[in-house]
Design an enzyme around this catalytic site. Structure first.
Site, PDB file in Angstrom:
ATOM      1  N   CYS A 240      -2.793  -1.916   9.494  1.00 13.72           N
ATOM      2  CA  CYS A 240      -2.170  -0.602   9.687  1.00 13.72           C
ATOM      3  C   CYS A 240      -1.587  -0.500  11.089  1.00 13.72           C
ATOM      4  O   CYS A 240      -0.562   0.149  11.294  1.00 13.72           O
ATOM      5  CB  CYS A 240      -3.202   0.499   9.477  1.00 13.72           C
ATOM      6  SG  CYS A 240      -4.160   0.284   7.976  1.00 13.72           S
TER       7      CYS A 240
ATOM      8  N   CYS B  73      -2.453   6.000   5.573  1.00  9.43           N
ATOM      9  CA  CYS B  73      -3.891   6.166   5.719  1.00  9.43           C
ATOM     10  C   CYS B  73      -4.248   6.686   7.109  1.00  9.43           C
ATOM     11  O   CYS B  73      -3.411   6.733   8.009  1.00  9.43           O
ATOM     12  CB  CYS B  73      -4.581   4.828   5.468  1.00  9.43           C
ATOM     13  SG  CYS B  73      -4.244   3.636   6.774  1.00  9.43           S
TER      14      CYS B  73
ATOM     15  N   ASP C 171       2.413   2.652   2.455  1.00 11.53           N
ATOM     16  CA  ASP C 171       2.473   3.410   3.699  1.00 11.53           C
ATOM     17  C   ASP C 171       3.838   3.270   4.360  1.00 11.53           C
ATOM     18  O   ASP C 171       4.427   2.184   4.361  1.00 11.53           O
ATOM     19  CB  ASP C 171       1.397   2.910   4.681  1.00 11.53           C
ATOM     20  CG  ASP C 171       0.039   3.488   4.339  1.00 11.53           C
ATOM     21  OD1 ASP C 171      -0.028   4.267   3.379  1.00 11.53           O
ATOM     22  OD2 ASP C 171      -0.928   3.169   5.032  1.00 11.53           O
TER      23      ASP C 171
ATOM     24  N   CYS D  74       0.829  -1.210   0.000  1.00 14.75           N
ATOM     25  CA  CYS D  74       0.000   0.000   0.000  1.00 14.75           C
ATOM     26  C   CYS D  74       0.857   1.251   0.000  1.00 14.75           C
ATOM     27  O   CYS D  74       0.335   2.341  -0.179  1.00 14.75           O
ATOM     28  CB  CYS D  74      -0.970   0.008   1.184  1.00 14.75           C
ATOM     29  SG  CYS D  74      -0.163   0.148   2.779  1.00 14.75           S
TER      30      CYS D  74
HETATM   31 FE1  FES Z   1      -1.895  -0.117   4.471  1.00 21.09          FE
HETATM   32 FE2  FES Z   1      -3.189   1.653   6.157  1.00 21.09          FE
HETATM   33  S1  FES Z   1      -3.797   0.984   4.162  1.00 21.09           S
HETATM   34  S2  FES Z   1      -1.201   0.840   6.329  1.00 21.09           S
END
Ligand code: FES
Length: 150
Positions: A103, A59, A36, A34
């Site tokens: 997350c 996010c 992040d 993702c």
């Molecule tokens: Fe992957 Fe939040 S969507 S860390």
């Protein structure tokens, strides 16, 4: 997606944001899927986290869990901070939607990485103390919300 009031509050007013100039342990964890990235800064004195902060590119759930995680470890001895699980962070936030649980794993692992960095700087092998750090993790088995599944 329904977020708890606590998640929304920590997302809107995150605690301990930014860099710590005098940090002596810094950990960064990324999620390749993702994108992040979470960075945790620790100031450690006498095996106690006297101050900490974070920078999260990610996010809202990643920001809220970083904020709560730094609140939970501030003032704590290292051995207690190492016991902080993503589950405890999620519980402190009154829960997260299942697809956002991964997350909170970022926060747990970034804290471990920062503590490992602290020991490495002291010339101590962190692996027996901190364990293996799950960087670039791929936790789709625990419900990643990235929508980037293969
Ligand atoms: Fe992957 Fe939040 S969507 S860390």
């Amino acid at each position: 997606m329904i977020y708890s009031a606590k998640v929304m509050e920590h997302f809107a007013n995150p605690r301990n944001v930014g860099e710590l100039a005098d940090a002596n342990g810094i950990g960064e964890i990324g999620n390749a899927k993702c994108g992040d990235i979470m960075k945790i800064y620790l100031k450690i004195e006498n095996d106690t986290i006297v101050d900490c902060s974070f920078k999260t590119f990610g996010c809202g759930a990643a920001i809220a869990t970083s904020s709560m995680a730094t609140e939970l470890i501030k003032g704590k001895p290292l051995d207690e901070a190492l016991k902080l699980t993503n589950k405890a962070v999620v519980e402190a936030l009154d829960g997260l939607p299942p697809v956002k649980i991964h997350c909170s794993v970022l926060a747990e692992q970034a804290i471990k990485a920062a503590i490992a960095d602290y020991y490495t700087r002291l010339g101590i092998d962190p692996t027996p103390i901190v364990g293996v750090i799950d960087n670039d993790h791929d936790h789709h088995d625990i419900g990643c919300g990235c929508d980037l599944d293969d």
